[in-house]
Enzyme design. Sequence first.
Site, PDB file in Angstrom:
ATOM      1  N   ASN A   9       0.870  -1.178   0.000  1.00 58.01           N
ATOM      2  CA  ASN A   9       0.000   0.000   0.000  1.00 58.01           C
ATOM      3  C   ASN A   9       0.908   1.229   0.000  1.00 58.01           C
ATOM      4  OD1 ASN A   9      -1.779   2.063   0.515  1.00 58.01           O
ATOM      5  ND2 ASN A   9      -2.385   1.340   2.556  1.00 58.01           N
ATOM      6  N   TRP A  10       0.949   1.908  -1.125  1.00 61.99           N
ATOM      7  CA  TRP A  10       1.838   3.082  -1.235  1.00 61.99           C
ATOM      8  C   TRP A  10       1.264   4.308  -0.541  1.00 61.99           C
ATOM      9  CZ3 TRP A  10       5.020   3.870  -6.384  1.00 61.99           C
ATOM     10  CH2 TRP A  10       5.935   2.820  -6.506  1.00 61.99           C
ATOM     11  N   LYS A  11      -0.017   4.232  -0.116  1.00 58.73           N
ATOM     12  CA  LYS A  11      -0.662   5.378   0.546  1.00 58.73           C
ATOM     13  C   LYS A  11      -0.470   6.632  -0.331  1.00 58.73           C
ATOM     14  CE  LYS A  11      -0.057   3.028   4.899  1.00 58.73           C
ATOM     15  NZ  LYS A  11       0.117   3.100   6.353  1.00 58.73           N
ATOM     16  N   HIS A  91      -9.405   1.196   5.183  1.00 58.08           N
ATOM     17  CA  HIS A  91      -8.127   1.345   5.888  1.00 58.08           C
ATOM     18  C   HIS A  91      -8.322   2.291   7.071  1.00 58.08           C
ATOM     19  CE1 HIS A  91      -3.981   2.398   6.752  1.00 58.08           C
ATOM     20  NE2 HIS A  91      -3.624   1.331   6.053  1.00 58.08           N
ATOM     21  N   GLU A  93      -6.648   4.626   8.145  1.00 55.68           N
ATOM     22  CA  GLU A  93      -6.382   6.039   7.830  1.00 55.68           C
ATOM     23  C   GLU A  93      -7.602   6.684   7.176  1.00 55.68           C
ATOM     24  OE1 GLU A  93      -2.712   5.351   5.747  1.00 55.68           O
ATOM     25  OE2 GLU A  93      -1.768   4.781   7.643  1.00 55.68           O
ATOM     26  N   GLU A 161      -5.074  -4.982  10.598  1.00 58.70           N
ATOM     27  CA  GLU A 161      -4.044  -3.971  10.809  1.00 58.70           C
ATOM     28  C   GLU A 161      -4.301  -3.257  12.134  1.00 58.70           C
ATOM     29  OE1 GLU A 161      -2.186  -2.775   6.746  1.00 58.70           O
ATOM     30  OE2 GLU A 161      -3.829  -1.421   7.189  1.00 58.70           O
ATOM     31  N   GLY A 167       2.873   2.114  10.825  1.00 64.33           N
ATOM     32  CA  GLY A 167       3.826   3.209  10.683  1.00 64.33           C
ATOM     33  C   GLY A 167       4.582   3.547  11.958  1.00 64.33           C
ATOM     34  N   SER A 207       3.786  -2.353  10.256  1.00 65.05           N
ATOM     35  CA  SER A 207       5.237  -2.410  10.464  1.00 65.05           C
ATOM     36  C   SER A 207       5.855  -3.743  10.038  1.00 65.05           C
ATOM     37  CB  SER A 207       5.583  -2.085  11.922  1.00 65.05           C
ATOM     38  OG  SER A 207       5.184  -0.754  12.241  1.00 65.05           O
ATOM     39  N   GLY A 228       3.006  -1.202   4.213  1.00 64.03           N
ATOM     40  CA  GLY A 228       3.014   0.214   3.892  1.00 64.03           C
ATOM     41  C   GLY A 228       4.410   0.674   3.514  1.00 64.03           C
ATOM     42  N   GLY A 229       5.096   1.288   4.468  1.00 66.67           N
ATOM     43  CA  GLY A 229       6.385   1.914   4.200  1.00 66.67           C
ATOM     44  C   GLY A 229       7.388   1.025   3.479  1.00 66.67           C
TER      45      GLY A 229
END
Length: 247
Positions: A9-11, A91, A93, A161, A167, A207, A228-229
Amino acid sequence: MRRRLAAGNWKMNGLGADLGEVEALAAAHGESGIDILLCPPATLLERMSRISGPIAIGGQDCASKEHGAHTGDISAAMLKDAGASYVILGHSERRADHGESDTDVREKARAAIAAGLCAIVCVGESLEEREAANTLDIIGGQLAGSIPDLVTGENLVVAYEPVWAIGTGKVATLEQIGEVHDFIRARLERRFGAGVGRSVRLLYGGSVKPDNAAAIFSVPNVDGALVGGASLKAADFSPIITALEQA
Ligand code: 13P
């Protein structure tokens, strides 16, 4: 029987200049026996889908409406038209930034499935909820509210999640992951029957990194990850994919 899935997920990250990361991943994992997915911002969907080879492409949200006067929204059919086969929905977010409720997520998932996409429905508890020992109640409520009725192992993936692990570098313990994934599996089997319930893939997210991926993938009922990251750079995502290929 469940095909494993490594999803990135590049967000709100990524410009055209970053597409080289996708080419590097496609070159490294062309013969992969698992499913690999990248979910870039909508602006990159079509360009990414042209070069992604064996890597599937997904959106990060879609509208619940099919079309019409909804400025700024993107329909499920538009995602599909741009090359997507999956879409992340609900999600944490989006639940936090845009006030998305379980009902909103369910309506979006219904629209995504109707358009022929696979919906990745996200659930997860906050730190306060975990500390109050409410985790399974919260997850149970989110599952009941966010997943529409007509699902199969092909059109639904559930991602667990924990909000406090996203993150933050704080990954859930293997026991915590195992407990929630077993619970999600049991709830899916109870609602949809053993056949469908056992065929839906369950992803862990929060993470996930190259150095913890293999341990997470050893947990029963973990069929992959939503990253994610560490999905932004091929050098980080590739070893996570490899860990899942070898799980
Ligand atoms: P991180 O891997 O950066 O913690 O993000 C997880 C996530 O939210 C994926 O959807």
